[in-house]
Design an enzyme around this catalytic site. Structure first.
Site, PDB file in Angstrom:
ATOM      1  N   LYS A   1       0.925  -1.368   0.072  1.00  0.00           N
ATOM      2  CA  LYS A   1      -0.063   0.095   0.098  1.00  0.00           C
ATOM      3  C   LYS A   1       0.884   1.393  -0.122  1.00  0.00           C
ATOM      4  CE  LYS A   1      -3.901  -2.013   2.414  1.00  0.00           C
ATOM      5  NZ  LYS A   1      -4.778  -1.974   3.891  1.00  0.00           N
TER       6      LYS A   1
ATOM      7  N   TYR B   1     -12.469  -2.850  -3.910  1.00  0.00           N
ATOM      8  CA  TYR B   1     -13.153  -2.926  -2.840  1.00  0.00           C
ATOM      9  C   TYR B   1     -14.604  -2.721  -2.775  1.00  0.00           C
ATOM     10  CZ  TYR B   1      -8.472  -1.769  -0.464  1.00  0.00           C
ATOM     11  OH  TYR B   1      -7.086  -1.816  -0.099  1.00  0.00           O
TER      12      TYR B   1
ATOM     13  N   ASN C   1      -1.842  -0.153   7.173  1.00  0.00           N
ATOM     14  CA  ASN C   1      -1.221  -1.393   7.718  1.00  0.00           C
ATOM     15  C   ASN C   1      -0.409  -2.116   6.531  1.00  0.00           C
ATOM     16  OD1 ASN C   1      -3.027  -2.455   6.059  1.00  0.00           O
ATOM     17  ND2 ASN C   1      -4.387  -3.299   7.286  1.00  0.00           N
TER      18      ASN C   1
ATOM     19  N   HIS D   1      -2.024  -5.138   1.524  1.00  0.00           N
ATOM     20  CA  HIS D   1      -3.320  -5.996   1.553  1.00  0.00           C
ATOM     21  C   HIS D   1      -2.944  -7.424   0.840  1.00  0.00           C
ATOM     22  CE1 HIS D   1      -7.230  -7.073  -0.325  1.00  0.00           C
ATOM     23  NE2 HIS D   1      -6.384  -7.551  -1.184  1.00  0.00           N
TER      24      HIS D   1
ATOM     25  N   GLU E   1      -9.041 -10.599  -7.667  1.00  0.00           N
ATOM     26  CA  GLU E   1      -8.069  -9.452  -7.431  1.00  0.00           C
ATOM     27  C   GLU E   1      -6.759  -9.749  -8.387  1.00  0.00           C
ATOM     28  OE1 GLU E   1      -9.005  -8.776  -2.756  1.00  0.00           O
ATOM     29  OE2 GLU E   1      -7.148  -9.929  -3.305  1.00  0.00           O
TER      30      GLU E   1
END
Length: 152
Positions: free
Chosen positions: A9, A49, A112, A115, A126
């Protein structure tokens, strides 16, 4: 063998942790079969998402994932999906165990670092969002025989 999509990310890219994260996956015996840096667009974010688009937190998620480049990684290995998710640790970096990627480098729920696909179905969906089939490389590593037995 399983395949999984990993997204490093914007916080991972901005904090210059790309090499650290990739080296951990490789050290675990997971094979990188696709790799590229890209800027996630709002359209791609909505596709990725899709299950969250109508939720109140979605806009902040989109704002974050589109804020800087990401690195998309296609990984392959034995039980790759579960192995990767264990390596990442809890979603919230404050609750992730030391030794996990998030436990060692994150102190946020949203920022975080990584992903990872959570099932074979989501991995397939994905991977198709981020890679064309010709961008994934099937190849053998000479060290595979030293990482696992033939019957695994």
């Amino acid at each position: 063998m399983q395949r999984s999509l990993i997204l490093l990310k914007p916080d991972c890219v901005q904090r210059r942790l790309i090499g650290e994260v990739l080296s951990r996956f490789e050290a675990k015996g997971l094979q990188i079969i696709g790799l590229k840096m890209l800027q996630v667009t709002p359209e791609l974010s909505r596709k990725h998402y899709a299950e969250h688009v109508e939720k109140p937190f979605y806009q902040s998620l989109e704002d974050f994932i589109t804020s800087a480049p990401v690195v998309a990684v296609a990984l392959e290995g034995l039980e790759a999906i579960g192995v990767v998710r264990e390596m990442l640790g809890a979603t919230n970096g404050l609750k992730a165990a030391p030794g996990t990627l998030r436990g060692d480098f994150s102190s946020s729920r949203q920022m975080n670092l990584v992903h990872a696909s959570d099932s074979e179905a989501s991995a397939e969906r994905e991977l198709d969002l981020y890679f064309r089939s010709e961008e994934l490389c099937d190849y053998s590593l000479c060290l595979t025989g030293f990482m696992r037995t033939d019957d695994e």
